[in-house]
Design a protein around this motif. Structure first.
Motif, mmCIF file in Angstrom:
data_model
loop_
_atom_site.group_PDB
_atom_site.id
_atom_site.type_symbol
_atom_site.label_atom_id
_atom_site.label_comp_id
_atom_site.label_asym_id
_atom_site.label_seq_id
_atom_site.Cartn_x
_atom_site.Cartn_y
_atom_site.Cartn_z
ATOM 1 N N ASN A 122 0.825 -1.210 0.000
ATOM 2 C CA ASN A 122 0.000 0.000 0.000
ATOM 3 C C ASN A 122 0.857 1.257 0.000
ATOM 4 O OD1 ASN A 122 0.967 -0.377 2.577
ATOM 5 N ND2 ASN A 122 -0.892 0.254 3.606
ATOM 6 N N PHE A 124 2.044 4.978 -0.759
ATOM 7 C CA PHE A 124 1.284 6.212 -0.941
ATOM 8 C C PHE A 124 1.466 6.698 -2.376
ATOM 9 C CE2 PHE A 124 2.811 6.769 3.624
ATOM 10 C CZ PHE A 124 1.708 6.136 4.144
ATOM 11 N N TYR A 174 4.116 4.125 -7.707
ATOM 12 C CA TYR A 174 3.242 3.235 -8.471
ATOM 13 C C TYR A 174 3.921 2.685 -9.718
ATOM 14 C CZ TYR A 174 -0.656 4.445 -5.524
ATOM 15 O OH TYR A 174 -1.486 4.584 -4.457
ATOM 16 N N SER B 167 -6.581 1.136 2.763
ATOM 17 C CA SER B 167 -5.197 0.731 3.014
ATOM 18 C C SER B 167 -4.259 1.938 3.041
ATOM 19 C CB SER B 167 -4.745 -0.249 1.929
ATOM 20 O OG SER B 167 -4.793 0.374 0.673
ATOM 21 N N MET B 168 -4.640 2.995 2.332
ATOM 22 C CA MET B 168 -3.809 4.197 2.322
ATOM 23 C C MET B 168 -3.818 4.860 3.696
ATOM 24 S SD MET B 168 -2.399 4.795 -0.459
ATOM 25 C CE MET B 168 -3.414 4.653 -1.882
ATOM 26 N N GLU B 170 -4.577 3.357 6.521
ATOM 27 C CA GLU B 170 -3.927 2.448 7.458
ATOM 28 C C GLU B 170 -2.409 2.560 7.347
ATOM 29 O OE1 GLU B 170 -5.560 -1.395 6.627
ATOM 30 O OE2 GLU B 170 -7.222 -1.116 8.028
ATOM 31 N N GLY B 171 -1.926 2.679 6.110
ATOM 32 C CA GLY B 171 -0.489 2.800 5.906
ATOM 33 C C GLY B 171 0.077 4.001 6.646
ATOM 34 N N ALA B 172 -0.621 5.112 6.550
ATOM 35 C CA ALA B 172 -0.136 6.325 7.212
ATOM 36 C C ALA B 172 -0.245 6.203 8.732
ATOM 37 C CB ALA B 172 -0.917 7.537 6.723
ATOM 38 N N THR B 185 -1.898 14.615 4.770
ATOM 39 C CA THR B 185 -0.689 14.349 3.989
ATOM 40 C C THR B 185 -0.812 13.161 3.041
ATOM 41 O OG1 THR B 185 0.211 13.026 5.790
ATOM 42 C CG2 THR B 185 0.874 15.337 5.700
ATOM 43 N N VAL B 186 -1.793 12.301 3.265
ATOM 44 C CA VAL B 186 -1.910 11.135 2.382
ATOM 45 C C VAL B 186 -3.277 11.081 1.686
ATOM 46 C CG1 VAL B 186 -1.977 8.630 2.255
ATOM 47 C CG2 VAL B 186 -0.219 9.748 3.612
ATOM 48 N N PRO B 189 -4.149 14.429 -0.514
ATOM 49 C CA PRO B 189 -3.339 14.441 -1.746
ATOM 50 C C PRO B 189 -3.722 13.322 -2.717
ATOM 51 C CG PRO B 189 -1.928 14.789 0.145
ATOM 52 C CD PRO B 189 -3.290 14.462 0.686
ATOM 53 N N ALA B 190 -4.064 12.156 -2.183
ATOM 54 C CA ALA B 190 -4.436 11.051 -3.070
ATOM 55 C C ALA B 190 -5.717 11.379 -3.837
ATOM 56 C CB ALA B 190 -4.613 9.767 -2.268
ATOM 57 N N ALA B 281 -1.428 8.387 -12.822
ATOM 58 C CA ALA B 281 -0.360 8.261 -11.846
ATOM 59 C C ALA B 281 -0.671 7.138 -10.871
ATOM 60 C CB ALA B 281 -0.185 9.579 -11.097
ATOM 61 N N GLN B 282 -1.966 6.978 -10.564
ATOM 62 C CA GLN B 282 -2.327 5.966 -9.579
ATOM 63 C C GLN B 282 -2.252 4.573 -10.163
ATOM 64 O OE1 GLN B 282 -5.190 6.480 -6.789
ATOM 65 N NE2 GLN B 282 -4.591 8.557 -6.380
ATOM 66 N N GLY B 284 -0.339 3.694 -12.534
ATOM 67 C CA GLY B 284 1.108 3.437 -12.663
ATOM 68 C C GLY B 284 1.490 2.727 -13.929
#
Ligand SMILES: Nc1ncnc2c1ncn2[C@@H]1O[C@H](COP(=O)(O)OP(=O)(O)OP(=O)(O)O)[C@@H](O)[C@H]1O
Ligand SMILES: [Mg+2]
Lengths: 279, 284
Positions: A122, A124, A174, B167-168, B170-172, B185-186, B189-190, B281-282, B284
């Motif tokens: 996961n 960012f 990504y 999950s984003m 949770e990651g932070a 911050t996460v 921006p996402a 961008a997401q 990828g």
């Protein structure tokens, strides 16, 4: 399965290879870093964990194994209180970190000390560099550009990713492959120097080479932190861990030194599972 | 082939043809409007339109410079008020209290407000700003449009934040970030490409609103001297010019329509561009 063949399997284990006979059953020489006692966990009305108690010894690697859906992730997600963010979830029982109840520790402090790598990578939606620097900045662990850069490089090296990404640190995370993303998440977790590292199937997206790198990493990390690793890979559990816990349907069926679990499990369910005879 | 099967095939073909026809009608309506506007507008547009003030009725050759600038001023005010408020409320709804009674109430109000006819928004702005201040003003016009922009912004912000995977967050959080820090911050921006797109589309939507401005910003044949003065805007200019009996004013109304359309079109293209880049961008 009827009772008769079951008892036959159990009696088929020679008496002299019972746990005590093999590893002496001595307590570990290391202090208990993390102690979970009587954990019951509920997703709403559904009870996912039943009275689970495990001691995690300092600088040891503990593997948690068990079939899909048995509650391994649920269990370790309680250790850094990340399950608290799930609506309607409830955890009962007591978890002590260095003897202190984790509910009494400020949750951001707790999570800095108890790092986690999730089952699915996961990263960012930021650059590779910013991903690794995130925890460092949030926790104020390094001041100044140079110091942060050093931390990032160091963490990426420890996660065996540096050589693959050092020329594209400012590209999006990504753009990495799944396996690289997982190692990035490991690097991100390492960057805050956790005392305990929870790894939820960290190698499930990795090829054998990357898996080997991660396992090497676990060995080198051993003297710096206590690790809990969830894995479906029996060989991996046997290779890397000092202790192994076997979960089934939300219960901890058996917990012992890894050698004991894999050579002479006390429970039939454990043996069935590790020998691949499980349903 | 059984009768049943034949019937199904026929029904299928008829329905397909019907929906195709409807699509064609929709598309051609759009094309007719666009074509008409371009045809009439393009022939009326000239350099004067962008640089000069309107002239008195009867004279030919004026422009709408003040209305173009005025529209931007009102939109700027509406955006400055509406975007921060709307985004903040959207963040609150999505991240901090998604299931409370209060949030339910806010969400419901936002949806209601979204459906309120714009003329009603105009009356409200008129009674709470224009009447007490005893004057029509740019301020009241901006406020009226802000009232329309806020609910759009709240809901799009909330929606795009909700689309950010758990999950984003949770990651932070797992790295020791506080909830607020993780959101700022996460998560935000996402979702930023989506939020920005929503905001641009929202502004584009209110850019063409006329009714809320009719009795708030009113109109002005000259440059407005400040926020407390009545101010010209393109939609109101189109309205006053179009209903006037003068040939030259009609011409100007078409030109103004074309300019307004171009602005909105440009905003839409920009929004789409931002969104597609963000999602690329997401992926990828
Ligand atoms: N957010 C949730 N809400 C409700 N039930 C859940 C949730 N997450 C997990 N569960 C349920 O809890 C049980 C344990 O799930 P958990 O994810 O801990 O299993 P696991 O052992 O990690 O499995 P796997 O090896 O597949 O990752 C399962 O029955 C699952 O359906
Ligand atoms: Mg799991």
């Amino acid at each position: 399965m009827s009772a008769a063949p079951e008892s036959r399997v159990r009696s088929a284990i020679p008496a002299q290879t019972l746990p005590q006979a093999v590893d002496g059953g001595q307590a570990d020489s290391r202090p208990i870093k993390l102690k979970a006692t009587g954990i019951d966990f509920f997703y709403g009305a559904f009870q996912a964990l039943h009275d689970v108690s495990i001691d995690f010894f300092e600088n040891r690697i503990t593997a948690l194994i068990g079939p899909s859906g048995c509650g391994k992730s649920t269990f370790i997600r309680n250790l850094n209180r990340i399950n608290e963010t799930i609506r309607g979830a409830r955890c009962e029982g007591e978890i002590l970190l260095d003897g202190e109840n984790i509910r009494d520790i400020d949750v951001t402090q707790l999570r800095r000390r108890v790092g986690m790598v999730f089952q699915r990578p996961n990263p960012f939606p930021k650059s590779i560099f910013d991903n690794v620097a995130y925890g460092v900045k949030v926790n104020g662990l390094a001041r100044g550009k140079r110091a942060i850069e050093e931390k990032v490089e160091n963490s990426l090296r420890r996660a065996a990713l540096w050589d693959e990404v050092n020329d594209k640190l400012h590209k999006s995370a990504y753009a990495l492959s799944g396996g690289q993303q997982q190692r990035l998440c490991i690097a991100r977790a390492l960057a805050v120097d956790p005392h305990v590292l929870l790894l939820d199937e960290p190698c499930s997206a990795l090829d054998p080479i990357a898996t080997g790198k991660i396992e090497d990493l676990l060995f080198t990390l051993k003297d710096q932190c206590t690790m809990v690793i969830v894995t479906h890979n029996m060989q991996q559990a046997a290779r890397v861990s000092d202790y192994t816990g076997f979960f089934l349907l939300g219960k901890l069926i058996e917990f012992n030194k890894t050698g004991v679990i894999f050579r002479t499990p006390a429970q039939k369910e454990t043996e069935d599972y590790i020998t691949g005879r499980f349903g | 082939m059984s009768v049943r099967l034949i019937r199904r095939k026929i029904v299928n073909a008829v329905m397909l043809a019907l929906t195709g026809l409807c699509t064609l009608i929709t598309a051609s309506t759009l094309l007719v409007i666009l074509g008409y506007l371009v045809f009439n507008g393009a022939s009326s547009i000239d350099w004067n339109f962008f640089t000069r003030l309107p002239l008195s009725p009867g004279e030919t050759g004026g422009g709408m410079a003040n209305a173009i600038v005025g529209s931007f001023q009102i939109l700027f005010l509406a955006a400055a008020l509406g975007i921060p408020l709307g985004v903040a409320a959207g963040i609150y709804l999505a991240e901090f209290s998604p299931n409370s009674v209060f949030s339910f109430f806010v969400r419901y109000t936002a949806d209601l407000l979204n459906g309120v006819p714009s003329i009603v928004v105009g009356i409200v702005a008129w009674s709470v700003v224009v009447v007490p201040m005893k004057r029509f003003s740019a301020l009241s016009g901006g406020l009226a449009l802000a009232m329309m922009l806020i609910p759009i912004t709240v809901r799009t912000t909330e929606q795009f934040l909700k689309d950010v995977p758990v999950s984003m967050r949770e990651g932070a959080l797992a790295l020791g970030a506080s909830r607020w820090r993780a959101v700022a911050t996460v998560v935000v921006p996402a979702a930023s490409a989506g939020i920005l797109t929503g905001v641009i589309l929202g502004v584009a939507r209110i850019a063409g609103e006329t009714a809320p401005l009719l009795f708030t910003a009113l109109n002005n044949q000259f440059w407005a001297k400040g926020w407390r003065e009545p101010i010209a805007s393109l939609p109101v200019m189109i309205y006053t010019h179009a209903i006037s009996p003068y040939e030259d004013w009609h011409r100007q109304a078409w030109a103004a329509g074309l300019v307004l359309l171009a602005l909105v079109l440009f905003a839409n293209i920009a929004a789409r561009f931002i969104l597609s880049r963000g999602t690329h961008a997401q992926r990828g």
